[in-house]
Design an enzyme around this catalytic site. Structure first.
Site, PDB file in Angstrom:
ATOM      1  N   CYS A  43       0.821  -1.211   0.000  1.00 26.18           N
ATOM      2  CA  CYS A  43       0.000   0.000   0.000  1.00 26.18           C
ATOM      3  C   CYS A  43       0.854   1.259   0.000  1.00 26.18           C
ATOM      4  O   CYS A  43       0.674   2.157  -0.821  1.00 26.18           O
ATOM      5  CB  CYS A  43      -0.930  -0.017   1.207  1.00 26.18           C
ATOM      6  SG  CYS A  43      -1.779   1.542   1.453  1.00 26.18           S
ATOM      7  N   CYS A  48      -1.310   1.673  -3.230  1.00 26.18           N
ATOM      8  CA  CYS A  48      -2.322   2.732  -3.063  1.00 26.18           C
ATOM      9  C   CYS A  48      -1.756   4.144  -2.969  1.00 26.18           C
ATOM     10  O   CYS A  48      -2.233   5.053  -3.651  1.00 26.18           O
ATOM     11  CB  CYS A  48      -3.134   2.492  -1.783  1.00 26.18           C
ATOM     12  SG  CYS A  48      -3.439   0.782  -1.395  1.00 26.18           S
ATOM     13  N   LYS A  51       0.312   5.371  -6.058  1.00 27.64           N
ATOM     14  CA  LYS A  51      -0.663   5.381  -7.164  1.00 27.64           C
ATOM     15  C   LYS A  51      -1.570   6.609  -7.088  1.00 27.64           C
ATOM     16  O   LYS A  51      -1.822   7.276  -8.090  1.00 27.64           O
ATOM     17  CB  LYS A  51      -1.472   4.068  -7.118  1.00 27.64           C
ATOM     18  CG  LYS A  51      -2.549   3.861  -8.158  1.00 27.64           C
ATOM     19  CD  LYS A  51      -3.906   4.410  -7.821  1.00 27.64           C
ATOM     20  CE  LYS A  51      -4.478   4.072  -6.479  1.00 27.64           C
ATOM     21  NZ  LYS A  51      -4.965   2.744  -6.301  1.00 27.64           N
ATOM     22  N   TYR A 179      -8.702  -3.567 -11.399  1.00 28.96           N
ATOM     23  CA  TYR A 179      -8.386  -2.317 -10.697  1.00 28.96           C
ATOM     24  C   TYR A 179      -7.108  -1.675 -11.245  1.00 28.96           C
ATOM     25  O   TYR A 179      -7.093  -0.515 -11.633  1.00 28.96           O
ATOM     26  CB  TYR A 179      -8.098  -2.614  -9.217  1.00 28.96           C
ATOM     27  CG  TYR A 179      -9.261  -2.759  -8.283  1.00 28.96           C
ATOM     28  CD1 TYR A 179      -9.621  -1.708  -7.455  1.00 28.96           C
ATOM     29  CD2 TYR A 179      -9.947  -3.959  -8.164  1.00 28.96           C
ATOM     30  CE1 TYR A 179     -10.640  -1.839  -6.527  1.00 28.96           C
ATOM     31  CE2 TYR A 179     -10.972  -4.104  -7.246  1.00 28.96           C
ATOM     32  CZ  TYR A 179     -11.316  -3.049  -6.430  1.00 28.96           C
ATOM     33  OH  TYR A 179     -12.314  -3.186  -5.515  1.00 28.96           O
ATOM     34  N   GLU A 183      -6.735   1.724 -13.465  1.00 25.35           N
ATOM     35  CA  GLU A 183      -6.135   2.900 -12.829  1.00 25.35           C
ATOM     36  C   GLU A 183      -4.897   3.370 -13.581  1.00 25.35           C
ATOM     37  O   GLU A 183      -4.736   4.565 -13.873  1.00 25.35           O
ATOM     38  CB  GLU A 183      -5.785   2.574 -11.374  1.00 25.35           C
ATOM     39  CG  GLU A 183      -7.027   2.358 -10.519  1.00 25.35           C
ATOM     40  CD  GLU A 183      -6.737   2.030  -9.059  1.00 25.35           C
ATOM     41  OE1 GLU A 183      -7.640   2.148  -8.241  1.00 25.35           O
ATOM     42  OE2 GLU A 183      -5.591   1.629  -8.731  1.00 25.35           O
ATOM     43  N   HIS A 438     -26.662  21.866  -1.668  1.00 22.88           N
ATOM     44  CA  HIS A 438     -26.703  22.374  -3.027  1.00 22.88           C
ATOM     45  C   HIS A 438     -25.668  23.472  -3.244  1.00 22.88           C
ATOM     46  O   HIS A 438     -25.475  24.287  -2.343  1.00 22.88           O
ATOM     47  CB  HIS A 438     -28.114  22.927  -3.307  1.00 22.88           C
ATOM     48  CG  HIS A 438     -28.325  23.344  -4.711  1.00 22.88           C
ATOM     49  ND1 HIS A 438     -28.418  22.430  -5.737  1.00 22.88           N
ATOM     50  CD2 HIS A 438     -28.431  24.581  -5.262  1.00 22.88           C
ATOM     51  CE1 HIS A 438     -28.599  23.092  -6.875  1.00 22.88           C
ATOM     52  NE2 HIS A 438     -28.611  24.394  -6.616  1.00 22.88           N
ATOM     53  N   GLU A 443     -25.613  15.647  -3.850  1.00 23.82           N
ATOM     54  CA  GLU A 443     -27.022  15.890  -3.502  1.00 23.82           C
ATOM     55  C   GLU A 443     -27.956  14.962  -4.284  1.00 23.82           C
ATOM     56  O   GLU A 443     -29.070  14.668  -3.849  1.00 23.82           O
ATOM     57  CB  GLU A 443     -27.412  17.349  -3.727  1.00 23.82           C
ATOM     58  CG  GLU A 443     -27.460  17.777  -5.172  1.00 23.82           C
ATOM     59  CD  GLU A 443     -27.859  19.255  -5.321  1.00 23.82           C
ATOM     60  OE1 GLU A 443     -28.965  19.605  -4.885  1.00 23.82           O
ATOM     61  OE2 GLU A 443     -27.064  20.023  -5.873  1.00 23.82           O
TER      62      GLU A 443
HETATM   63  P1  NDP Z   1      -7.747  -7.873 -10.719  1.00 22.94           P
HETATM   64  O1  NDP Z   1      -8.070  -9.249 -10.311  1.00 22.94           O
HETATM   65  O2  NDP Z   1      -8.613  -6.738 -10.321  1.00 22.94           O
HETATM   66  O3  NDP Z   1      -7.591  -7.820 -12.297  1.00 22.94           O
HETATM   67  C1  NDP Z   1      -6.782  -8.733 -12.996  1.00 22.94           C
HETATM   68  C2  NDP Z   1      -7.096  -8.582 -14.458  1.00 22.94           C
HETATM   69  O4  NDP Z   1      -6.215  -9.400 -15.228  1.00 22.94           O
HETATM   70  C3  NDP Z   1      -8.514  -9.025 -14.807  1.00 22.94           C
HETATM   71  O5  NDP Z   1      -9.027  -8.134 -15.741  1.00 22.94           O
HETATM   72  C4  NDP Z   1      -8.281 -10.417 -15.389  1.00 22.94           C
HETATM   73  O6  NDP Z   1      -9.277 -10.806 -16.296  1.00 22.94           O
HETATM   74  C5  NDP Z   1      -6.976 -10.214 -16.107  1.00 22.94           C
HETATM   75  N1  NDP Z   1      -6.250 -11.457 -16.329  1.00 22.94           N
HETATM   76  C6  NDP Z   1      -6.021 -12.444 -15.438  1.00 22.94           C
HETATM   77  N2  NDP Z   1      -5.301 -13.433 -16.015  1.00 22.94           N
HETATM   78  C7  NDP Z   1      -5.069 -13.067 -17.272  1.00 22.94           C
HETATM   79  C8  NDP Z   1      -4.405 -13.682 -18.365  1.00 22.94           C
HETATM   80  N3  NDP Z   1      -3.804 -14.874 -18.252  1.00 22.94           N
HETATM   81  N4  NDP Z   1      -4.381 -13.022 -19.540  1.00 22.94           N
HETATM   82  C9  NDP Z   1      -4.983 -11.826 -19.675  1.00 22.94           C
HETATM   83  N5  NDP Z   1      -5.623 -11.198 -18.675  1.00 22.94           N
HETATM   84  C10 NDP Z   1      -5.672 -11.810 -17.483  1.00 22.94           C
HETATM   85  O7  NDP Z   1      -6.245  -7.655 -10.217  1.00 22.94           O
HETATM   86  P2  NDP Z   1      -5.363  -6.367 -10.054  1.00 22.94           P
HETATM   87  O8  NDP Z   1      -3.975  -6.853 -10.173  1.00 22.94           O
HETATM   88  O9  NDP Z   1      -5.820  -5.254 -10.918  1.00 22.94           O
HETATM   89  O10 NDP Z   1      -5.637  -5.959  -8.564  1.00 22.94           O
HETATM   90  C11 NDP Z   1      -5.446  -6.935  -7.536  1.00 22.94           C
HETATM   91  C12 NDP Z   1      -6.274  -6.607  -6.342  1.00 22.94           C
HETATM   92  O11 NDP Z   1      -5.674  -5.535  -5.652  1.00 22.94           O
HETATM   93  C13 NDP Z   1      -7.686  -6.139  -6.667  1.00 22.94           C
HETATM   94  O12 NDP Z   1      -8.577  -7.180  -6.826  1.00 22.94           O
HETATM   95  C14 NDP Z   1      -8.012  -5.293  -5.470  1.00 22.94           C
HETATM   96  O13 NDP Z   1      -8.506  -6.128  -4.472  1.00 22.94           O
HETATM   97  C15 NDP Z   1      -6.668  -4.722  -5.076  1.00 22.94           C
HETATM   98  N6  NDP Z   1      -6.504  -3.340  -5.558  1.00 22.94           N
HETATM   99  C16 NDP Z   1      -7.337  -2.386  -5.081  1.00 22.94           C
HETATM  100  C17 NDP Z   1      -7.224  -1.092  -5.505  1.00 22.94           C
HETATM  101  C18 NDP Z   1      -8.164  -0.074  -4.953  1.00 22.94           C
HETATM  102  O14 NDP Z   1      -8.792  -0.319  -3.939  1.00 22.94           O
HETATM  103  N7  NDP Z   1      -8.305   1.081  -5.599  1.00 22.94           N
HETATM  104  C19 NDP Z   1      -6.218  -0.676  -6.474  1.00 22.94           C
HETATM  105  C20 NDP Z   1      -5.418  -1.759  -6.937  1.00 22.94           C
HETATM  106  C21 NDP Z   1      -5.553  -3.034  -6.490  1.00 22.94           C
HETATM  107  P3  NDP Z   1     -10.691 -11.404 -15.808  1.00 22.94           P
HETATM  108  O15 NDP Z   1     -11.453 -10.247 -15.275  1.00 22.94           O
HETATM  109  O16 NDP Z   1     -11.275 -11.959 -17.046  1.00 22.94           O
HETATM  110  O17 NDP Z   1     -10.383 -12.439 -14.794  1.00 22.94           O
END
Ligand code: NDP
Length: 460
Positions: A43, A48, A51, A179, A183, A438, A443
């Site tokens: 984080c 976080c 970022k 995510y 982002e 407002h 709102e």
């Molecule tokens: P996510 O699980 O959110 O996203 C992973 C992405 O990669 C998905 O779109 C997934 O597709 C895709 N993917 C997985 N495997 C493959 C593959 N072999 N080929 C192509 N695409 C693939 O993970 P993140 O790494 O973005 O984030 C991890 C976690 O960290 C989040 O779930 C969240 O909990 C936390 N996080 C929170 C944030 C916040 O609160 N603002 C910011 C960043 C992270 P598919 O959807 O089809 O599975």
């Protein structure tokens, strides 16, 4: 008097580990904490916090343009990546220092090295080779970025690398629709990079409300991100001028940086969990019960390493519940429902509670959906098309609010207090009885009207 070196030994000084270690130390427990990288964890060091600074940085480009519509004369502008990168790294170092100090000030001993299990009460510190024993051990090692093993994957970067890039690329290709992908694609586009985001599915942000997922696509495009769906990378090739990525339909995209944002995995490899009798699941996540206890009675785990809800505040709450359970004789299971969260796209997305399809699965037609879609006044004068989307889902005759989803400026800030409303079980009548502030975006949440759709039109 315990026969062990420590009452509690924490492996990993991230959000969950630091909170747990500090609280135990404040209770007068003898606490040791091992961290192989910088205290603060994902984080603070590579997640976080840095970022969010990048998001702020990316937003200024648009703000400068908007300012002219508000009467400002703007001279020549340019973005200097090293200035932002180095300022962020300076702040990360400051915050990491605070995390370390907070543990030490409360009497915990911090070991800046990796720890691995020797047995259920013993860990070996990797650099010094020293072994220490503890009555209770907490695993709080978090997760690490994961990428598929396609040919040329060694040329790609992951989120860990993104904060310290030597130069800002002209072209960036972000793979993923979650995510981190959403982002960072928004950040790069805002900083002026030609940004392409490629996702293997048909709608970004899997798991989010369907309409939010559609809005997320619109947000990315409006920021200048070229989003391509239903494509998976199969190969990355280095060329003299960058990289060529090939996809499963045979198409190719040239880029200067390939950013794999394809998910994260629990960081349990090499931790010696088998020596301590700690079970993991098929993803490598430490299996825990509702009190965060592992398969070994004296070993607990909190945060992303358990792969429950992978968010910093959740790891902290799990840590606090662990302390109540183990050191305050007050068995406490953290409630993982109705957790508000935000995706820092530009503008952000704030959500709490269930999606519409989850609500329909749970309650059938016994739900009411309220939505609105409007251009916030700031964008009117700025002549920007970006709209705000709001959705509120209620259940039953009493219309308990069970889900709120907002895409738009300040939604990340709005969703925190709205999370209180959902957690408290407030009803639509409570919202309606609340006078609007407002003129604000928020709102609208107290004046929502039902969405005009046939109840059988399920948005999936
Ligand atoms: P996510 O699980 O959110 O996203 C992973 C992405 O990669 C998905 O779109 C997934 O597709 C895709 N993917 C997985 N495997 C493959 C593959 N072999 N080929 C192509 N695409 C693939 O993970 P993140 O790494 O973005 O984030 C991890 C976690 O960290 C989040 O779930 C969240 O909990 C936390 N996080 C929170 C944030 C916040 O609160 N603002 C910011 C960043 C992270 P598919 O959807 O089809 O599975």
């Amino acid at each position: 008097m315990s026969d062990y070196d420590f009452d509690l030994f924490v492996i990993g000084a991230g959000s969950g580990g630091v909170r747990s270690g500090r609280l135990a130390a404040q209770l007068g427990k003898k606490v040791g904490v091992a961290e192989e990288s910088l205290p603060g964890g994902t984080c603070v060091v590579r997640g976080c916090v840095p970022k969010k600074f990048l998001v702020y940085g990316a937003d200024f480009g648009g703000a400068i343009k908007d300012a002219q519509k508000y009467g400002w004369t703007v001279g020549e502008t340019r973005f200097d990546w090293p200035v932002l990168r180095d300022s962020i790294q300076k702040e990360v170092a400051r915050l990491s220092g605070i995390y370390s100090t907070i543990l030490e000030k409360n009497g915990a001993e911090v070991f800046r090295e990796r720890a691995e299990f020797v047995d259920e009460h013993t860990v070996r510190l990797a650099t010094s080779g020293k072994t220490v024993t503890a009555e209770t051990i907490l695993i709080a090692v978090g997760g690490r970025p994961w990428a598929p093993e396609i040919p040329g994957i060694e040329h790609a970067i992951v989120s860990d690398d993104a904060f310290t890039l030597e130069t800002l690329p002209e072209r960036v290709l972000v793979i993923g629709g979650g995510y981190i992908a959403c982002e960072f694609a928004g950040i790069y586009a805002g900083l002026g990079c030609k940004t392409t985001q490629v996702y293997r599915g048909g709608r970004l942000l899997n798991g989010f409300d369907a309409e939010v997922r559609d809005e997320a696509g619109v947000v990315q495009e409006q920021n200048g991100v070229s989003v391509k769906f239903n494509l998976s990378p199969t190969e990355i090739k280095k060329t003299s001028g960058g990289y060529i990525v090939t996809f499963d339909d045979g198409s190719k995209i040239g880029t200067d940086v390939v950013f794999m944002a394809t998910g994260r995995k629990p960081h349990t490899k090499g931790l010696g969990l088998e020596n301590a009798g700690v079970d993991v699941d098929e993803h490598g996540a430490v299996k825990v019960d509702k009190y965060s206890k592992t398969s070994q009675d004296n070993i607990y785990a909190v945060g992303d390493v358990t792969n429950r809800v992978n968010l910093t505040p959740v790891a902290i709450r799990e840590g606090m519940a662990f302390i109540e359970t183990v050191f305050k004789d007050n068995a406490t299971a953290y409630d993982h429902t109705q957790i508000a969260s935000a995706v820092f796209t530009r503008p952000p997305i704030g959500v709490v509670g269930v999606t519409e399809s989850e609500a329909r699965k749970m309650h059938g037609d016994d739900i009411t959906v309220y939505t609105t879609h409007f251009r916030p006044m700031k964008n009117v004068l700025a002549e920007k098309p970006q709209k705000v989307f709001m959705k509120l889902i209620t259940q039953g005759k009493q219309e308990t609010v069970i889900g709120i989803h907002i895409v738009g400026d300040d939604s990340a800030e709005m969703i925190q207090p709205l999370g209180i409303c959902v957690k408290a079980g407030l009803t639509k009548a409570d919202f309606d009885a609340t006078c609007a502030v407002h003129p604000t975006i928020s709102e609208e949440i107290v004046t929502l009207k039902p969405r005009e759709i046939n109840k059988t039109t399920v948005v999936t």
